[in-house]
Scaffold this motif. Structure first.
Motif, PDB file in Angstrom:
ATOM      1  N   GLY A 131       0.720  -1.202   0.112  1.00 44.62           N
ATOM      2  CA  GLY A 131       0.117  -0.037   0.058  1.00 44.62           C
ATOM      3  C   GLY A 131       0.837   1.161   0.096  1.00 44.62           C
ATOM      4  N   THR A 132       1.959   1.064   0.756  1.00 45.99           N
ATOM      5  CA  THR A 132       2.738   2.442   0.931  1.00 45.99           C
ATOM      6  C   THR A 132       3.631   2.615  -0.453  1.00 45.99           C
ATOM      7  OG1 THR A 132       3.260   1.745   3.179  1.00 45.99           O
ATOM      8  CG2 THR A 132       4.804   3.405   1.967  1.00 45.99           C
ATOM      9  N   LEU A 133       3.982   1.427  -1.047  1.00 42.42           N
ATOM     10  CA  LEU A 133       4.564   1.893  -2.369  1.00 42.42           C
ATOM     11  C   LEU A 133       3.668   2.055  -3.535  1.00 42.42           C
ATOM     12  CD1 LEU A 133       7.638   1.202  -3.359  1.00 42.42           C
ATOM     13  CD2 LEU A 133       6.774  -1.301  -4.136  1.00 42.42           C
ATOM     14  N   ALA A 134       2.396   1.671  -3.305  1.00 42.98           N
ATOM     15  CA  ALA A 134       1.315   2.023  -4.332  1.00 42.98           C
ATOM     16  C   ALA A 134       1.158   3.519  -4.362  1.00 42.98           C
ATOM     17  CB  ALA A 134       0.156   1.430  -4.271  1.00 42.98           C
ATOM     18  N   GLY A 135       1.150   4.007  -2.943  1.00 42.44           N
ATOM     19  CA  GLY A 135       0.700   5.487  -2.986  1.00 42.44           C
ATOM     20  C   GLY A 135       1.973   6.392  -3.303  1.00 42.44           C
ATOM     21  N   TYR A 136       3.206   6.049  -3.036  1.00 44.47           N
ATOM     22  CA  TYR A 136       4.483   6.689  -3.684  1.00 44.47           C
ATOM     23  C   TYR A 136       4.249   6.763  -5.170  1.00 44.47           C
ATOM     24  CZ  TYR A 136       9.127   7.669  -4.897  1.00 44.47           C
ATOM     25  OH  TYR A 136      10.336   8.439  -5.273  1.00 44.47           O
ATOM     26  N   TYR A 137       3.886   5.732  -5.824  1.00 45.67           N
ATOM     27  CA  TYR A 137       3.807   5.704  -7.314  1.00 45.67           C
ATOM     28  C   TYR A 137       2.686   6.616  -7.814  1.00 45.67           C
ATOM     29  CZ  TYR A 137       7.692   2.069  -7.743  1.00 45.67           C
ATOM     30  OH  TYR A 137       9.068   2.031  -7.619  1.00 45.67           O
ATOM     31  N   PHE A 138       1.469   6.598  -7.103  1.00 44.94           N
ATOM     32  CA  PHE A 138       0.478   7.451  -7.445  1.00 44.94           C
ATOM     33  C   PHE A 138       1.010   8.789  -7.363  1.00 44.94           C
ATOM     34  CE2 PHE A 138      -2.516   3.798  -6.672  1.00 44.94           C
ATOM     35  CZ  PHE A 138      -3.053   3.801  -8.019  1.00 44.94           C
ATOM     36  N   VAL A 139       1.826   9.334  -6.079  1.00 46.99           N
ATOM     37  CA  VAL A 139       2.308  10.380  -6.041  1.00 46.99           C
ATOM     38  C   VAL A 139       2.958  10.851  -7.389  1.00 46.99           C
ATOM     39  CG1 VAL A 139       3.602  12.154  -4.848  1.00 46.99           C
ATOM     40  CG2 VAL A 139       2.268  10.751  -3.601  1.00 46.99           C
ATOM     41  N   LEU A 140       3.958   9.949  -7.830  1.00 49.40           N
ATOM     42  CA  LEU A 140       4.719  10.259  -8.978  1.00 49.40           C
ATOM     43  C   LEU A 140       3.740  10.466 -10.328  1.00 49.40           C
ATOM     44  CD1 LEU A 140       7.609   7.627  -8.755  1.00 49.40           C
ATOM     45  CD2 LEU A 140       7.633  10.257  -8.326  1.00 49.40           C
ATOM     46  N   VAL A 141       2.566   9.826 -10.290  1.00 45.55           N
ATOM     47  CA  VAL A 141       1.794   9.945 -11.547  1.00 45.55           C
ATOM     48  C   VAL A 141       1.372  11.635 -11.372  1.00 45.55           C
ATOM     49  CG1 VAL A 141      -0.360   9.226 -12.197  1.00 45.55           C
ATOM     50  CG2 VAL A 141       1.124   7.516 -11.737  1.00 45.55           C
ATOM     51  N   ILE A 142       0.818  11.877 -10.339  1.00 44.64           N
ATOM     52  CA  ILE A 142       0.286  13.106 -10.062  1.00 44.64           C
ATOM     53  C   ILE A 142       1.333  14.058 -10.445  1.00 44.64           C
ATOM     54  CG2 ILE A 142      -0.489  14.724  -8.480  1.00 44.64           C
ATOM     55  CD1 ILE A 142      -1.794  12.333  -6.964  1.00 44.64           C
ATOM     56  N   SER A 143       2.557  13.817  -9.998  1.00 47.89           N
ATOM     57  CA  SER A 143       3.634  14.898 -10.379  1.00 47.89           C
ATOM     58  C   SER A 143       3.589  15.026 -11.696  1.00 47.89           C
ATOM     59  CB  SER A 143       4.871  14.503  -9.694  1.00 47.89           C
ATOM     60  OG  SER A 143       5.570  13.265 -10.184  1.00 47.89           O
ATOM     61  N   ARG A 144       3.909  13.975 -12.721  1.00 45.90           N
ATOM     62  CA  ARG A 144       4.013  13.994 -14.190  1.00 45.90           C
ATOM     63  C   ARG A 144       2.980  14.689 -14.765  1.00 45.90           C
ATOM     64  NH1 ARG A 144       6.622   8.794 -13.518  1.00 45.90           N
ATOM     65  NH2 ARG A 144       8.495   8.896 -14.193  1.00 45.90           N
ATOM     66  N   GLY A 145       1.800  14.310 -14.305  1.00 49.39           N
ATOM     67  CA  GLY A 145       0.539  14.767 -14.976  1.00 49.39           C
ATOM     68  C   GLY A 145       0.604  16.157 -14.565  1.00 49.39           C
ATOM     69  N   GLY A 146       0.972  16.851 -13.485  1.00 47.70           N
ATOM     70  CA  GLY A 146       1.056  18.130 -13.088  1.00 47.70           C
ATOM     71  C   GLY A 146       1.809  18.880 -14.002  1.00 47.70           C
ATOM     72  N   ILE A 147       3.001  18.292 -14.138  1.00 47.99           N
ATOM     73  CA  ILE A 147       4.073  19.194 -15.185  1.00 47.99           C
ATOM     74  C   ILE A 147       3.556  19.142 -16.585  1.00 47.99           C
ATOM     75  CG2 ILE A 147       6.257  18.828 -15.903  1.00 47.99           C
ATOM     76  CD1 ILE A 147       7.273  17.510 -13.427  1.00 47.99           C
ATOM     77  N   LEU A 148       2.981  18.152 -17.038  1.00 47.16           N
ATOM     78  CA  LEU A 148       2.436  18.253 -18.339  1.00 47.16           C
ATOM     79  C   LEU A 148       1.272  19.109 -18.438  1.00 47.16           C
ATOM     80  CD1 LEU A 148       2.583  14.423 -19.289  1.00 47.16           C
ATOM     81  CD2 LEU A 148       4.011  16.226 -20.400  1.00 47.16           C
ATOM     82  N   THR A 149       0.286  19.257 -17.454  1.00 42.07           N
ATOM     83  CA  THR A 149      -0.823  20.287 -17.399  1.00 42.07           C
ATOM     84  C   THR A 149      -0.407  21.617 -17.284  1.00 42.07           C
ATOM     85  OG1 THR A 149      -2.274  18.294 -16.459  1.00 42.07           O
ATOM     86  CG2 THR A 149      -3.159  20.621 -16.378  1.00 42.07           C
ATOM     87  N   ALA A 150       0.391  21.824 -16.313  1.00 44.01           N
ATOM     88  CA  ALA A 150       0.879  23.053 -16.331  1.00 44.01           C
ATOM     89  C   ALA A 150       1.657  23.853 -17.250  1.00 44.01           C
ATOM     90  CB  ALA A 150       1.925  23.183 -15.077  1.00 44.01           C
ATOM     91  N   ASP A 151       2.411  22.848 -17.992  1.00 44.69           N
ATOM     92  CA  ASP A 151       3.164  23.362 -19.244  1.00 44.69           C
ATOM     93  C   ASP A 151       2.057  23.515 -20.432  1.00 44.69           C
ATOM     94  OD1 ASP A 151       5.298  23.545 -20.986  1.00 44.69           O
ATOM     95  OD2 ASP A 151       4.789  21.633 -21.954  1.00 44.69           O
ATOM     96  N   THR A 152       1.187  22.843 -20.618  1.00 46.48           N
ATOM     97  CA  THR A 152       0.123  22.989 -21.520  1.00 46.48           C
ATOM     98  C   THR A 152      -0.745  24.300 -21.430  1.00 46.48           C
ATOM     99  OG1 THR A 152      -0.252  20.760 -21.951  1.00 46.48           O
ATOM    100  CG2 THR A 152      -2.051  22.002 -22.649  1.00 46.48           C
ATOM    101  N   VAL A 153      -0.915  24.621 -19.986  1.00 44.79           N
ATOM    102  CA  VAL A 153      -1.782  25.813 -19.584  1.00 44.79           C
ATOM    103  C   VAL A 153      -1.058  27.055 -19.803  1.00 44.79           C
ATOM    104  CG1 VAL A 153      -2.635  27.085 -17.786  1.00 44.79           C
ATOM    105  CG2 VAL A 153      -3.276  24.615 -17.868  1.00 44.79           C
ATOM    106  N   CYS A 154       0.203  26.989 -19.521  1.00 44.66           N
ATOM    107  CA  CYS A 154       1.174  28.203 -19.799  1.00 44.66           C
ATOM    108  C   CYS A 154       1.570  28.399 -21.492  1.00 44.66           C
ATOM    109  CB  CYS A 154       2.433  27.903 -19.095  1.00 44.66           C
ATOM    110  SG  CYS A 154       2.340  28.094 -17.282  1.00 44.66           S
ATOM    111  N   LYS A 155       1.542  27.389 -21.952  1.00 49.60           N
ATOM    112  CA  LYS A 155       1.888  27.399 -23.638  1.00 49.60           C
ATOM    113  C   LYS A 155       0.659  28.203 -24.022  1.00 49.60           C
ATOM    114  CE  LYS A 155       3.966  24.047 -25.427  1.00 49.60           C
ATOM    115  NZ  LYS A 155       4.167  22.595 -25.812  1.00 49.60           N
ATOM    116  N   ARG A 156      -0.437  27.868 -23.660  1.00 49.57           N
ATOM    117  CA  ARG A 156      -1.622  28.610 -24.385  1.00 49.57           C
ATOM    118  C   ARG A 156      -1.981  29.730 -23.694  1.00 49.57           C
ATOM    119  NH1 ARG A 156      -6.160  23.539 -23.493  1.00 49.57           N
ATOM    120  NH2 ARG A 156      -5.528  22.145 -25.245  1.00 49.57           N
TER     121      ARG A 156
END
Length: 309
Positions: A131-156
């Protein structure tokens, strides 16, 4: 003598049916090795044969890698030439930032799948470790998604203002560095759980193979991209690469603990776990400090440049 020289030449530069034969043997040997790891030899003779199989598999893999390296430049050249004829593939090959974004999405999907796998194991085996390891990898998913989303918003948002968009990218880079510091607490807690409780034995060997494959891919790409990214000055792509490096560091710790728990028999080797865990944490915190310092310097220089203008 001529007969001997012919075969030496064939081994140095294999081709045709011989090369296909080698690759087929390698696949069979790897499959046999995986089967042995899962089933376990039950008699001394079977154990001896399993070690013999490991040796043959290692030799075949080494020779197969040699052939791949031998023919890689020629195959790569032809492959890229054909790919460039297609618009999507041409953009992927020629534009590093575009390629990084595509790879980040694929990496996000892979990490999400690995997180789901650990979540399922956490439920099936009532394991806090999974469960702990799964939570860590879900945080990584959120971080990558956040970077991609922020870049898309700023680019527009700053499509008509390149300078503002450049500053926004450095703000994303700064945010990623700060996020890595926060992520360090999750990393430390995850590693503490690994060291304290060890890996559960249920389904261990299957997960060992999955984790080994995941770790090998992550670490290989992380090191390659971390070195290659030095040639580029795109803060967003650097942020994605650095997140991948942090992912790889934790995966190495997970694999170490897993291998010791599954294949270490009675030897727990806690000091090995602690050494690997400390190294991973130190690498991630060092990377985050470098990111914050670099972003602060670039943002300050940009601000002073605007004042001078």
């Amino acid at each position: 003598m001529l007969f001997k020289g012919r075969y030496v030449k064939l081994f140095k530069r294999p081709h045709g049916l011989f090369l296909i034969f080698i690759y087929t043997l390698t696949v069979i040997a790897v499959g046999g090795t995986v089967a042995v790891l899962i089933c376990e030899p039950i008699t001394p003779i079977c154990e001896f044969l399993s070690y013999l199989l490991y040796g043959v598999t290692a030799a075949l893999l080494t020779y197969s890698v040699y052939t791949v390296i031998l023919y890689a430049p020629e195959v790569k050249s032809k492959f890229i030439t054909n790919l460039k004829k297609r618009p999507f593939a041409a953009s992927f090959i020629e534009h590093y930032g575009y390629k990084t974004s595509v790879m980040a999405v694929l990496s996000l999907i892979m990490t999400a799948a690995f997180a789901v796998t650990n979540s399922v194991n956490a439920v099936i085996y009532s394991s806090g470790w999974y469960g702990t390891l799964a939570g860590y990898y879900f945080v990584l998913v959120i971080s990558r998604g956040g970077i991609l989303t922020a870049d898309t918003v700023c680019k527009r948002k700053y499509s008509q203002n390149p300078e503002a968009y450049e500053r926004a990218k450095w703000h994303i880079y700064l945010g990623c560095g700060i996020f890595l510091v926060l992520l360090e607490f999750a990393t430390a807690f995850t590693i503490y759980q690994m060291i304290r409780s060890g890996r559960p034995s249920q389904g261990g060997k299957v997960m060992a193979i999955i984790t080994a494959a995941y770790t090998f891919i992550k670490v290989s790409f992380a090191i390659y991209n971390l070195i290659k990214e030095r040639k580029f000055e795109n803060p967003v792509t650097q942020s994605l690469r650095n997140i991948g490096f942090a992912d790889g560091c934790t995966s190495v710790v997970s694999l170490t603990v897993l291998m010791l728990a599954i294949f270490g028999e009675k030897a727990d080797l806690p000091y090995v776990k602690m050494a690997v865990g400390f190294t991973a944490c130190a690498a991630i915190i060092a990377l985050s400090v470098i990111m914050i310092a670099r972003a602060a310097v670039n943002l300050r220089n940009t601000k002073e440049g605007n004042r001078n203008e």
